[in-house]
Design a protein around this motif. Sequence first.
Motif, short mmCIF file in Angstrom:
data_model
loop_
_atom_site.label_atom_id
_atom_site.label_comp_id
_atom_site.label_asym_id
_atom_site.label_seq_id
_atom_site.Cartn_x
_atom_site.Cartn_y
_atom_site.Cartn_z
N ALA A 113 10.18 -1.02 2.91
CA ALA A 113 9.59 0.31 3.07
C ALA A 113 10.26 1.27 2.10
O ALA A 113 11.48 1.23 1.93
CB ALA A 113 9.77 0.80 4.50
N TYR A 114 9.48 2.12 1.47
CA TYR A 114 9.99 3.10 0.51
C TYR A 114 9.54 4.49 0.93
O TYR A 114 8.38 4.70 1.30
CB TYR A 114 9.44 2.82 -0.90
CG TYR A 114 9.86 1.51 -1.50
CD1 TYR A 114 10.96 1.44 -2.35
CD2 TYR A 114 9.16 0.36 -1.24
CE1 TYR A 114 11.34 0.23 -2.92
CE2 TYR A 114 9.54 -0.86 -1.80
CZ TYR A 114 10.62 -0.91 -2.63
OH TYR A 114 11.00 -2.11 -3.19
N VAL A 152 14.75 8.33 -3.79
CA VAL A 152 14.05 7.27 -3.06
C VAL A 152 14.99 6.63 -2.05
O VAL A 152 16.19 6.50 -2.29
CB VAL A 152 13.48 6.21 -4.04
CG1 VAL A 152 14.59 5.49 -4.78
CG2 VAL A 152 12.58 5.22 -3.30
N LEU A 153 14.42 6.27 -0.92
CA LEU A 153 15.14 5.54 0.11
C LEU A 153 14.37 4.25 0.39
O LEU A 153 13.15 4.29 0.57
CB LEU A 153 15.24 6.37 1.39
CG LEU A 153 15.88 5.69 2.60
CD1 LEU A 153 17.38 5.50 2.39
CD2 LEU A 153 15.63 6.52 3.87
N GLN A 154 15.05 3.13 0.38
CA GLN A 154 14.41 1.85 0.63
C GLN A 154 15.00 1.22 1.89
O GLN A 154 16.20 1.18 2.08
CB GLN A 154 14.60 0.89 -0.55
CG GLN A 154 14.00 -0.49 -0.31
CD GLN A 154 14.19 -1.41 -1.52
OE1 GLN A 154 14.44 -0.95 -2.62
NE2 GLN A 154 14.07 -2.70 -1.30
N SER A 174 0.85 -1.19 0.00
CA SER A 174 0.00 0.00 0.00
C SER A 174 0.88 1.23 0.00
O SER A 174 2.03 1.18 0.43
CB SER A 174 -0.92 0.00 1.23
OG SER A 174 -1.82 -1.08 1.20
N ARG A 175 0.33 2.35 -0.45
CA ARG A 175 1.10 3.58 -0.47
C ARG A 175 0.19 4.77 -0.19
O ARG A 175 -1.02 4.74 -0.41
CB ARG A 175 1.80 3.77 -1.81
CG ARG A 175 0.88 4.04 -2.99
CD ARG A 175 1.68 4.22 -4.28
NE ARG A 175 0.81 4.59 -5.39
CZ ARG A 175 1.23 4.86 -6.62
NH1 ARG A 175 2.53 4.79 -6.88
NH2 ARG A 175 0.39 5.20 -7.57
N LEU A 234 6.05 10.46 -0.77
CA LEU A 234 5.33 9.18 -0.72
C LEU A 234 5.96 8.27 0.32
O LEU A 234 7.17 8.26 0.50
CB LEU A 234 5.37 8.53 -2.10
CG LEU A 234 4.85 7.11 -2.28
CD1 LEU A 234 4.22 6.93 -3.66
CD2 LEU A 234 5.97 6.07 -2.10
N PHE A 235 5.12 7.50 1.01
CA PHE A 235 5.62 6.35 1.76
C PHE A 235 4.80 5.14 1.35
O PHE A 235 3.62 5.24 1.03
CB PHE A 235 5.57 6.58 3.28
CG PHE A 235 4.19 6.58 3.88
CD1 PHE A 235 3.56 5.40 4.29
CD2 PHE A 235 3.52 7.78 4.08
CE1 PHE A 235 2.30 5.42 4.85
CE2 PHE A 235 2.25 7.81 4.65
CZ PHE A 235 1.64 6.62 5.04
#
Length: 212
Positions: A123-124, A140-142, A86-87, A172-173
């Motif tokens: 998690a993004y 982006v961080l993952q 989900s985002r 966004l998460f």
Amino acid sequence: MMKQLLTVITVTALAATAFGQNLLTNPSFNLPATTDDCEYNKGAPSDWTSDTGGLNRNSDIFVPPCPHNGDSIRASFSRCCGLGGSRAFQTVTLPHAADGIEVYAYTGEYFLGSTDSTSGIDAYFAIYLGSNLNTAPFKVLQKNQKNGQSTNWQQFTVTAVPPAGTTQLTVLFRYFAGNSGFNAIHVDNLSLVLGTTCPNQPVIDSISPALA
């Protein structure tokens, strides 16, 4: 007799205003705590958009402790038993068009949980240029959690220098789950802040005398 030559150079350091204020709408969830705030799936925070579902308040999701600052968890997604995720996202109109130097920082706290110990959960946290999420994220961080759940709340930071002329950013998460198990992501204290320019280059305004 040798004359002494005195040269005066006036230098001004240029620095962008460090706005400091959070550009997101209702992002900190700084509301009075209730008994349910650390127990249930909250869904997307208000004023954010969520375009993927899978919410299940009754699933056996991992429940983190309340955030360390003592306020309440204001957003979380969970999903049961299968590949997916989900985002949630929010588009922000910038205080002024980006100049190609200013730094924007998207920060917050997160807590991950998964009962799938083989493929886990990702998690993004991302920043997009404009409002089109069909394009690739600009930054982006993952974060990956392979086994069980986070042991505590963790900080994240994504920084970006948008190209000159950019007028909107979208933050966004999201999470992407493995092939089985219950999976959840909890987030809190989200912010998007405009920082100072980097580098702050000095500029020579004048030289006196002119022919020094």
